[in-house]
Design a protein around this motif. Structure first.
Motif, PDB file in Angstrom:
ATOM      1  N   GLY A  70      42.391  18.380 -11.061  1.00  0.00           N
ATOM      2  CA  GLY A  70      41.754  17.163 -11.536  1.00  0.00           C
ATOM      3  C   GLY A  70      41.852  17.044 -13.046  1.00  0.00           C
ATOM      4  N   VAL A  71      42.395  15.922 -13.535  1.00  0.00           N
ATOM      5  CA  VAL A  71      42.522  15.724 -14.976  1.00  0.00           C
ATOM      6  C   VAL A  71      41.602  14.614 -15.477  1.00  0.00           C
ATOM      7  N   ASN A  72      41.231  13.689 -14.631  1.00  0.00           N
ATOM      8  CA  ASN A  72      40.236  12.679 -14.971  1.00  0.00           C
ATOM      9  C   ASN A  72      39.738  12.048 -13.686  1.00  0.00           C
ATOM     10  N   LEU A  73      38.832  11.091 -13.798  1.00  0.00           N
ATOM     11  CA  LEU A  73      38.293  10.482 -12.591  1.00  0.00           C
ATOM     12  C   LEU A  73      37.827   9.064 -12.862  1.00  0.00           C
ATOM     13  N   SER A  74      37.640   8.350 -11.771  1.00  0.00           N
ATOM     14  CA  SER A  74      37.071   7.006 -11.806  1.00  0.00           C
ATOM     15  C   SER A  74      36.157   6.863 -10.606  1.00  0.00           C
ATOM     16  N   ALA A  75      35.454   5.765 -10.535  1.00  0.00           N
ATOM     17  CA  ALA A  75      34.531   5.548  -9.420  1.00  0.00           C
ATOM     18  C   ALA A  75      35.241   4.791  -8.306  1.00  0.00           C
ATOM     19  N   SER A  76      35.018   5.197  -7.074  1.00  0.00           N
ATOM     20  CA  SER A  76      35.700   4.587  -5.928  1.00  0.00           C
ATOM     21  C   SER A  76      35.139   3.192  -5.666  1.00  0.00           C
ATOM     22  N   TYR A  79      33.712   2.443  -1.877  1.00  0.00           N
ATOM     23  CA  TYR A  79      32.701   3.280  -1.235  1.00  0.00           C
ATOM     24  C   TYR A  79      31.377   2.526  -1.188  1.00  0.00           C
ATOM     25  N   PRO A  80      30.699   2.505  -0.032  1.00  0.00           N
ATOM     26  CA  PRO A  80      29.520   1.635   0.122  1.00  0.00           C
ATOM     27  C   PRO A  80      28.300   2.067  -0.662  1.00  0.00           C
ATOM     28  N   VAL A  81      28.363   3.203  -1.339  1.00  0.00           N
ATOM     29  CA  VAL A  81      27.231   3.669  -2.134  1.00  0.00           C
ATOM     30  C   VAL A  81      27.264   3.083  -3.534  1.00  0.00           C
ATOM     31  N   ASN A  82      28.342   3.371  -4.277  1.00  0.00           N
ATOM     32  CA  ASN A  82      28.376   3.022  -5.701  1.00  0.00           C
ATOM     33  C   ASN A  82      29.280   1.852  -6.036  1.00  0.00           C
ATOM     34  N   LEU A  83      30.105   1.397  -5.104  1.00  0.00           N
ATOM     35  CA  LEU A  83      30.862   0.148  -5.265  1.00  0.00           C
ATOM     36  C   LEU A  83      31.603   0.085  -6.599  1.00  0.00           C
ATOM     37  N   GLY A  84      32.233   1.209  -6.991  1.00  0.00           N
ATOM     38  CA  GLY A  84      33.022   1.220  -8.217  1.00  0.00           C
ATOM     39  C   GLY A  84      32.238   1.529  -9.473  1.00  0.00           C
ATOM     40  N   MET A  85      30.995   1.998  -9.328  1.00  0.00           N
ATOM     41  CA  MET A  85      30.167   2.325 -10.487  1.00  0.00           C
ATOM     42  C   MET A  85      29.954   3.831 -10.567  1.00  0.00           C
TER      43      MET A  85
END
Length: 737
Positions: A70-76, A79-85
């Motif tokens: 893993g080199v970096n990440l973003s929000a999915s 996904y029904p929890v965080n909706l890109g946040m």
């Protein structure tokens, strides 16, 4: 003085970026935020989805990989929890893995009193030798473990099964006792099972949301974003002594006197009954005990409640009118309720209101406890501490036989009695009954209430083992043996979030040095203890997950319809219960829509008691009430991980501070930046002053994340949940210098 200014007084530009939808630039930036050219070596070549390992919101993070790392990440975004946040902690989840103080090899304390590196063979053989010798000399009550809410369900199950069934260690508990035990006990007593009924969609469907002792703006910022998505123009009511970030964003703030909540909610219930706002059909059909509750609350008149709470009668009447007028009313609570000497009855006072007004089992309703740690819900079901694996009961012979059959172990290995709770284990250490203690992924020497007493107690142990990802924690520094563990991102398994959603966390980073996953540490210790054959089928986390699915069959938390991790990934996480694919098609499912609860007769029950006097009221020597809680969205618990991130450290004050009301500050000649000693009957610490009207006169506030705070707190416990009361004690302030 900037380092003393809490986060809410600054412009939260970065936080707004982090909490919003992601741009391509944000996705590709290796730091997780901001703009800039990405070095070629860091550009991702593939991605994998993994559930975050900080809080119990359970956000899905899209981890971008380069050569499998893993080199970096973003929000999915789907996904029904965080909706890109994602919140700041989530963005920095990878950064804390490469800290220089990672535990990379086992450490054993030598005759010189220092910790020295040893091999895993030496560490595992010493563990077995020391603990077996203690058990032989002093009996099964002489050993105990203290776990966490941060490891996976599979880790929990292995620890609990190994400890109790394999090693015969009778007593084990987790730090979830510090955050969620009250909600567990309240739900079990009222509903018959530990069953938070809600889904996050309820944040968006309610038209009246009541937050009690909860500050989701700081503690669960993505949940707060779900509230902000509510299109119903909801009324948001915050019940809290402090003017928290959430209170400032609400439509109504009820700044009650500390620990007067129980009287308030009994008075609200009385008025709702008197005004005829009761769903009699629902009460008669689905509950029991209402008549006694109706009689009980009659003494909680508006005048009495106003006197107890410090609220004007008009404010209480308006609160009642909001609940009565709402079509979909939801109550939400966290540590301000749970961490109380009478938290169970306080939680049930909200459960009672929901039951009698029919605000349960429908979208946007419910008495809803917000969980703290990423897998506290997993701990509640699978840690083998307060309940037998899979939500079973140690006291139930049929449950013991079922677990015995599925695990293929002799039923005589399964205890037929409940073990000691966390505070009882600490008392056992203090009294000398417990001689050996194993602490896993928690920092008790920082987080336990009344810290001085805990540190004095562990000095009496014959052998202390600490299993953690860092060798530098306050607890690891006290250990006789340190076992280096892999962290989130360095192993796989499942977490269960606040809304009962099970998600997969993936291995995206190599553990440093000789560190092993908790799962493999347990396998190794089982082999050296001589009980490895008992766990021959426990060879991978996913295989253990499949065993757990079978264990839950026919329980309220039934997930027997899942076949493995692939199901969870394909379905975007799954809320329990999940018995078959017939339950597919809904991303959010709440409980009790059929009005059937888990008690005999399928009826919920009204439970109540009169409020008890404050264990430690203020006096002339200690005239201030100390309140504690989360400081900023960038801090996490004892800062064991968040303090390793350069970015997160810049988002909160470096040194401990105490919030003081301007009236008190002027009277004492204090200004922001002044240094004071804060003393209780248990200790004295120094802190910087931050003058702010967010606390009322006569009250002060200190964040829980600093080690100084728990030198002051008082060890009082709820009699039903045995959860510590962190939120109220009496202190004195004295200027320094």
């Amino acid at each position: 003085m900037n380092e003393l200014i809490p986060e809410r007084t600054k412009k939260n530009t970065l936080l707004r970026e982090w909490s919003g939808p992601l741009t391509k630039d944000l996705v590709l930036n290796p730091g997780g935020f901001g703009l800039g050219k990405v070095p070629e070596r860091l550009k991702p070549t593939s991605t994998v989805d993994s559930v975050c390992g900080f809080c119990a919101t359970g956000c899905s993070l899209k981890v971008h990989l380069r050569d499998g790392e893993g080199v970096n990440l973003s929000a999915s975004p789907a996904y029904p929890v965080n909706l890109g946040m994602a919140c700041p902690k989530g963005w920095e989840a990878l950064r804390v893995l490469d800290a220089p103080d990672r535990a990379t090899e086992p450490l054993l304390r030598g005759e010189d009193g220092e910790l020295h590196p040893v091999s895993w063979e030496k560490a595992a053989s010493t563990f077995a030798k020391k603990f077996k010798a203690i058990k032989e000399r002093h009996g099964p009550d002489s050993l105990a473990w203290l776990g966490t809410g941060q490891i996976t369900c599979e880790d929990f199950a292995f620890l609990g099964a190994l400890g109790k069934f394999g090693m015969g260690i009778r007593h084990g508990d987790g730090n979830t006792r510090q955050c969620m035990a009250t909600a567990v006990a309240a739900y079990k007593q009222s509903f018959g099972f530990d069953a938070p009924p809600y889904s996050y969609q309820d944040y968006e469907d309610s038209d009246v949301l009541v937050f009690v002792g909860a500050n989701p703006c700081i503690a669960h910022p993505i949940m707060w974003q779900r509230v902000m998505r509510n299109k119903n123009k909801p009324e948001i009511i915050v019940v809290d002594p402090r003017s928290t970030e959430t209170a400032n964003a609400a439509t109504t703030h009820l700044a009650i006197a500390p620990k007067s909540d129980l009287s308030l909610f009994y008075g609200v219930a009385r008025e709702l009954i008197a005004q005829g706002h009761i769903k009699r059909d629902y009460v008669d059909r689905y509950t029991e005990g209402f008549e006694g509750f109706e009689d009980f609350v009659q003494e909680y008149t508006l005048e009495k409640v106003s006197s107890d709470s410090g609220l004007p009668v008009s404010a209480i009447e308006a609160f009642v009118a909001s609940i009565a007028g709402g079509k979909r009313v939801s109550f939400w609570w966290t540590m301000g309720v749970n961490q109380s000497y009478e938290g169970v009855r306080l939680a049930q006072s909200m459960i009672n209101i929901c039951l009698m007004t029919g605000n349960i089992g429908r979208p946007g309703t419910g008495p809803n406890s917000i969980t703290g740690q990423c897998n506290a819900m997993g701990s509640r079901l699978f840690s083998n501490t307060t309940s037998l694996l899979g939500g079973h009961d140690f006291l139930n012979e049929g449950h013991r036989n079922k677990v015995s059959e599925i695990l293929k172990i002799d039923v005589s290995n399964i205890p037929d009695e409940n073990c000691w709770a966390y505070d009882q284990i600490v008392n056992g250490v203090e009294s000398g009954k417990i001689k050996g203690l194993w602490i896993i992924a928690t920092n008790s020497a920082h987080s336990w209430v009344g810290q001085g007493r805990f540190r004095d107690a562990v000095k009496k142990l014959e052998f202390l083992v600490v299993q953690d990802m860092y060798h530098s924690t306050e607890t690891a520094q006290l250990a006789d043996l340190v076992l280096p563990a892999a962290s989130w991102g360095e192993k796989e398994g499942t977490f269960i979030n606040s809304e009962r959603r099970i998600g997969v966390t993936r291995k995206v980073h190599k553990a440093p040095g000789k560190a092993l996953s908790d799962f493999n540490i347990f396998r190794l210790l089982a082999a050296y203890w001589g009980c490895g054959a008992m766990f021959k089928e426990w060879d991978t986390p996913e295989n253990v997950f499949k065993i757990l699915c079978r264990l839950t069959k026919d329980r309220p938390c039934d997930i027997s319809g899942l076949s493995g991790y692939g199901d969870l990934s394909a379905k975007g996480g799954v809320q329990w219960p999940y018995r078959s694919e017939d339950q597919d098609g809904e991303t959010h499912r709440s409980l009790f829509s059929d009005g059937k609860f888990y008690r005999p007769g399928c009826k919920a029950i009204f439970l109540y008691d009169h409020p008890k006097p404050l264990p430690e009221p203020t006096c002339s020597n200690y005239p201030f009430v100390l309140l504690t809680g989360r400081g900023t969205s960038a801090q996490w618990h004892t800062q064991t991980r968040t303090a390793k991130s350069d970015v997160l450290r810049k988002l909160y004050p470096k040194n401990v501070y105490v919030e003081v009301n301007p009236t008190d500050a002027e009277r004492m000649g204090l200004a922001s930046g002044s240094l004071v000693s804060v003393s209780s009957r248990r200790g004295v610490v120094k802190a910087g002053v931050f003058v702010t009207p967010t606390v009322q006169p006569g009250q002060v506030f200190m964040p829980m994340h600093y080690p100084e705070t728990n030198w002051l707190t008082k060890p009082d416990f709820d009699p039903h949940s045995r959860q510590p009361s962190y939120k109220h004690c009496a202190v004195q302030l004295q200027p320094v210098g």
